[in-house]
Design a protein around this motif. Sequence first.
Motif, PDB file in Angstrom:
ATOM      1  N   GLU B 147       0.873  -1.112   0.027  1.00  0.00           N
ATOM      2  CA  GLU B 147       0.111   0.171   0.094  1.00  0.00           C
ATOM      3  C   GLU B 147       0.917   1.354   0.079  1.00  0.00           C
ATOM      4  O   GLU B 147       0.246   2.288  -0.431  1.00  0.00           O
ATOM      5  N   ASP B 172      -9.157  -9.168  -1.070  1.00  0.00           N
ATOM      6  CA  ASP B 172      -9.405  -9.935   0.223  1.00  0.00           C
ATOM      7  C   ASP B 172      -8.405 -10.897   0.505  1.00  0.00           C
ATOM      8  O   ASP B 172      -7.895 -10.957   1.617  1.00  0.00           O
ATOM      9  N   GLY B 175      -5.223  -9.480   1.611  1.00  0.00           N
ATOM     10  CA  GLY B 175      -5.342  -8.749   2.574  1.00  0.00           C
ATOM     11  C   GLY B 175      -5.115  -7.184   2.501  1.00  0.00           C
ATOM     12  O   GLY B 175      -4.318  -6.520   2.993  1.00  0.00           O
ATOM     13  N   TYR B 176      -5.343  -6.713   1.074  1.00  0.00           N
ATOM     14  CA  TYR B 176      -5.455  -5.328   0.726  1.00  0.00           C
ATOM     15  C   TYR B 176      -5.928  -4.286   1.377  1.00  0.00           C
ATOM     16  O   TYR B 176      -7.010  -4.595   1.854  1.00  0.00           O
ATOM     17  N   ASP B 177      -5.139  -3.433   2.025  1.00  0.00           N
ATOM     18  CA  ASP B 177      -5.694  -2.373   2.840  1.00  0.00           C
ATOM     19  C   ASP B 177      -5.860  -1.056   2.017  1.00  0.00           C
ATOM     20  O   ASP B 177      -5.114  -0.281   1.779  1.00  0.00           O
ATOM     21  N   ARG B 178      -7.338  -1.099   1.766  1.00  0.00           N
ATOM     22  CA  ARG B 178      -7.853  -0.256   0.827  1.00  0.00           C
ATOM     23  C   ARG B 178      -7.650   1.441   1.344  1.00  0.00           C
ATOM     24  O   ARG B 178      -7.050   2.315   0.590  1.00  0.00           O
ATOM     25  N   ALA B 180      -5.436   2.331   3.639  1.00  0.00           N
ATOM     26  CA  ALA B 180      -3.957   2.590   3.606  1.00  0.00           C
ATOM     27  C   ALA B 180      -3.370   3.124   2.065  1.00  0.00           C
ATOM     28  O   ALA B 180      -2.776   4.048   1.756  1.00  0.00           O
TER      29      ALA B 180
END
Lengths: 115, 227
Positions: B147, B172, B175-178, B180
């Motif tokens: 990210e 998902d 574990g992509y932190d949208r 961030a």
Amino acid sequence: MHELSVALNLVEGVQETAAREGIERVIAVHVRVGALSGIARDALMFSWELATAGTLAAESALRIEDVPLVVFCERCETERSPRAATGLLCPECGTACPKIVRGRELQLVAMEVPQ
Amino acid sequence: MKYRVVQIEQSIMRKNDALAAALRARFEASGTLVVNLLSSPGSGKTTLLEKTLARLAPRLRVGALVGDQATDNDARRLARSGAPVRQITTAAECRLDCDMITKALESWEPGPLDVLFIENVGNLICPAEYDLGEDLRVVLFAVTEGEDKPLKYPLAFNTAHVALVTKIDIADAVGYDRAAANRSMQEVHPGIEVLEVSAKTGAGMERWIALIEARRANKEREPLVTL
């Protein structure tokens, strides 16, 4: 990674100016390299020797002036230098500052020639 | 040795910038929207382009120039869409420049184009430096990349008009932190338009296609004044 082509462009610029001014030999070349220009100093130094070989700038020194990244912070209404790896954030107030004032330079500045 | 200093003060990019202006004028005259795609290797530029060409081809005349250091694999892949595609192999060079584009156009006759896509060499550093005469610079960034990538390569994101978050179908799973990722993008380019897409499942592709069509229609309606 494109330091060699940058070095060749520099030599071309030097040659053009030299031809215009009747200069036959160049002792040193001054350039300005911004922190965001994507140019690695060592690689440019290394490429310089290759790029100048056989030209009027052969064995000349390359003098690199590093230009740090400077942005304009709208909130502080002043120029700021972001800390490393914080993108374009103002180090004082944390505002994003997309306006890059300095740091993108790739400039052929001057050359030293025999008097 | 006694020496004197001769001032020069010229940008190393001036040759490229002059060629970029010439390309821009040429594309202006032909009404061609030019889209420059930038990303790291493996972000999905070719897959996205493959699907984009296929979706646009029935409605617009589209073509692509594809840069890679070696092989014409990408061009052969893209040619399956039926659109005219030309490979530019850059050998040692890490990016496309206007000289390469101009030369490629000399020997390539795709016919009139509404949209020309330029797939740059996979690299987020050098391509950001080079104006290719494009109307739209698009940076791609896969959900697997981390990210903080925009912070590591601020110039690419700062100079892009649109960011495409690719491979969103596996967000998902990895574990992509949208939040961030969006924060990083906004930090280097506040207000940048961000689209999430999956070329594989088609998610988000309609918005992307609509964006290209709108930009193209806009260019046709309000041609910029060129020198």
